[in-house]
Enzyme design. Sequence first.
Site, mmCIF file in Angstrom:
data_model
loop_
_atom_site.group_PDB
_atom_site.id
_atom_site.type_symbol
_atom_site.label_atom_id
_atom_site.label_comp_id
_atom_site.label_asym_id
_atom_site.label_seq_id
_atom_site.Cartn_x
_atom_site.Cartn_y
_atom_site.Cartn_z
ATOM 1 N N HIS A 1 0.828 -1.203 0.000
ATOM 2 C CA HIS A 1 0.000 0.000 0.000
ATOM 3 C C HIS A 1 0.868 1.261 0.000
ATOM 4 C CE1 HIS A 1 -3.702 -2.327 1.660
ATOM 5 N NE2 HIS A 1 -3.575 -2.408 0.340
ATOM 6 N N HIS B 1 -9.827 -5.886 3.915
ATOM 7 C CA HIS B 1 -8.395 -5.799 3.627
ATOM 8 C C HIS B 1 -7.913 -7.081 2.949
ATOM 9 C CE1 HIS B 1 -4.059 -5.418 4.320
ATOM 10 N NE2 HIS B 1 -4.257 -4.140 4.570
ATOM 11 N N GLU C 1 -5.169 -8.736 3.133
ATOM 12 C CA GLU C 1 -4.528 -9.716 4.009
ATOM 13 C C GLU C 1 -5.557 -10.477 4.839
ATOM 14 O OE1 GLU C 1 -1.746 -10.008 7.924
ATOM 15 O OE2 GLU C 1 -1.343 -8.308 6.584
ATOM 16 N N CYS D 1 3.432 -9.500 14.236
ATOM 17 C CA CYS D 1 4.526 -9.108 13.350
ATOM 18 C C CYS D 1 5.524 -8.217 14.085
ATOM 19 C CB CYS D 1 3.954 -8.372 12.143
ATOM 20 S SG CYS D 1 5.197 -7.601 11.088
ATOM 21 N N SER E 1 -2.907 2.311 3.670
ATOM 22 C CA SER E 1 -1.990 1.459 4.425
ATOM 23 C C SER E 1 -2.477 1.338 5.866
ATOM 24 C CB SER E 1 -0.579 2.052 4.405
ATOM 25 O OG SER E 1 0.236 1.439 5.380
ATOM 26 N N SER E 2 -2.835 0.133 6.262
ATOM 27 C CA SER E 2 -3.360 -0.098 7.605
ATOM 28 C C SER E 2 -2.322 0.204 8.680
ATOM 29 C CB SER E 2 -3.829 -1.551 7.734
ATOM 30 O OG SER E 2 -4.344 -1.807 9.012
ATOM 31 N N ASN E 3 -1.091 -0.263 8.471
ATOM 32 C CA ASN E 3 -0.079 -0.049 9.518
ATOM 33 C C ASN E 3 0.257 1.430 9.673
ATOM 34 O OD1 ASN E 3 2.882 0.512 8.352
ATOM 35 N ND2 ASN E 3 1.829 -0.826 6.907
#
Length: 408
Positions: free
Chosen positions: A83, A176, A178, A285, A314-316
């Site tokens: 992303h 999402h 993932e 992670c 971008s989730s993170n």
Amino acid sequence: MKKFEVPNIYRSQLISGIKAKRKEQDKLKKDFSPTLLDLGPVQFYLARHFGFCYGVENAIEIAFKTIEENKGKRIFLLSEMIHNPQVNATLIERGVQFLQDTYGKQLIPFDEIRSDDVVIIPAFGTTLDIEEMLNAKGIATEKYNTTCPFVEKVWNRSEQIAGKGYSIVVHGKPKHEETRATFSHASSHTPTVIVNDMKETIELGKYITGEKPAEQFYEEFKGLYSNGFDITKDLERFGVVNQTTQLASDTQAIAEYLKALVMKHYNLNAQNISERFADTRDTLCYATNDNQTAITGLLETDADIAVIVGGYNSSNTTHLVELCEEKLPTYFINSTDKILSSTEIMHFNFHDKKEYITKDFFPAKRPVKILISSGASCPDSLVEAVMDKLAVTCNAADAFQQLKESYK
């Protein structure tokens, strides 16, 4: 840890030098305090950990090697590889075509794929159904697969606990890529359900305890459970895994909540809780956790504002913004173009998915103290460019140039 061949356009000599120095000083990664770059009129506090993670560098290396090795062939990506708009734009410039968007909407029909085409699996992974469909077309999905090893670790752990009779609760955003992939892999082995947040987790817990009628579950969690899921028995034994880019603290809180609920409901203790609840803490992670923990170190400073750089989907990166927003004005940008002038910035509000222009975003006092971090899919070169432009707006361009020269 393995070093990857990543194009120099994504590297920053300055930031690479800073990271190398911090790594040498703190080999065990126990110091999460930021790096102070004092340029006079502006002071940058650079997060201890940020930028490309192992999985992203692995994906970029595979993707660019794939392009180099398959000249003349049609090359497709199932969806955005990561992303980040800059990386994905570069891939498009080099002839890569996207089959789907981030949410699974078809951009190019799968019917158009031929056996001699190359299809790259993105870092988020993909569903078993899509893999099987591509394999049936003669596409070797395993050959050009950039799935992050830490995502695969979640899948493997899910399979392991499924083999011991546990069901799976996935903490993730249902749309999402993932989460869709992890749900697909987990549900192929055991009954699986998705929760987006603690609010949904609490409601799910009411079905475990019988506080809510079972038939209500199927409407409330519609589209979030696997085929044949039986709420009356499938959560008698389960474990919690996550979308790796979620807030680690949120996943831990969700797991601890459900663990405590199960202990109370079945009258269990620490010695026999494993009869009903699987320990899956080892699926978190490392990069997500490090980047998020580094934000807590940033927020211990007396900064004026925070600037977080990364892709808006971008989730993170969004979670880094979320943490900063709790303490000070935070501006989420995806390029240097968003710094419109010395007084205006265009930034993304992830709550309503819209961009806004804020005037006078810099305080009048000097020096201005700015926290800087970026998501795991954001190139260091972009972070340097953002700092460069911020330095210019604060009349510290010469000082920033001198700083860069010192790292050559």
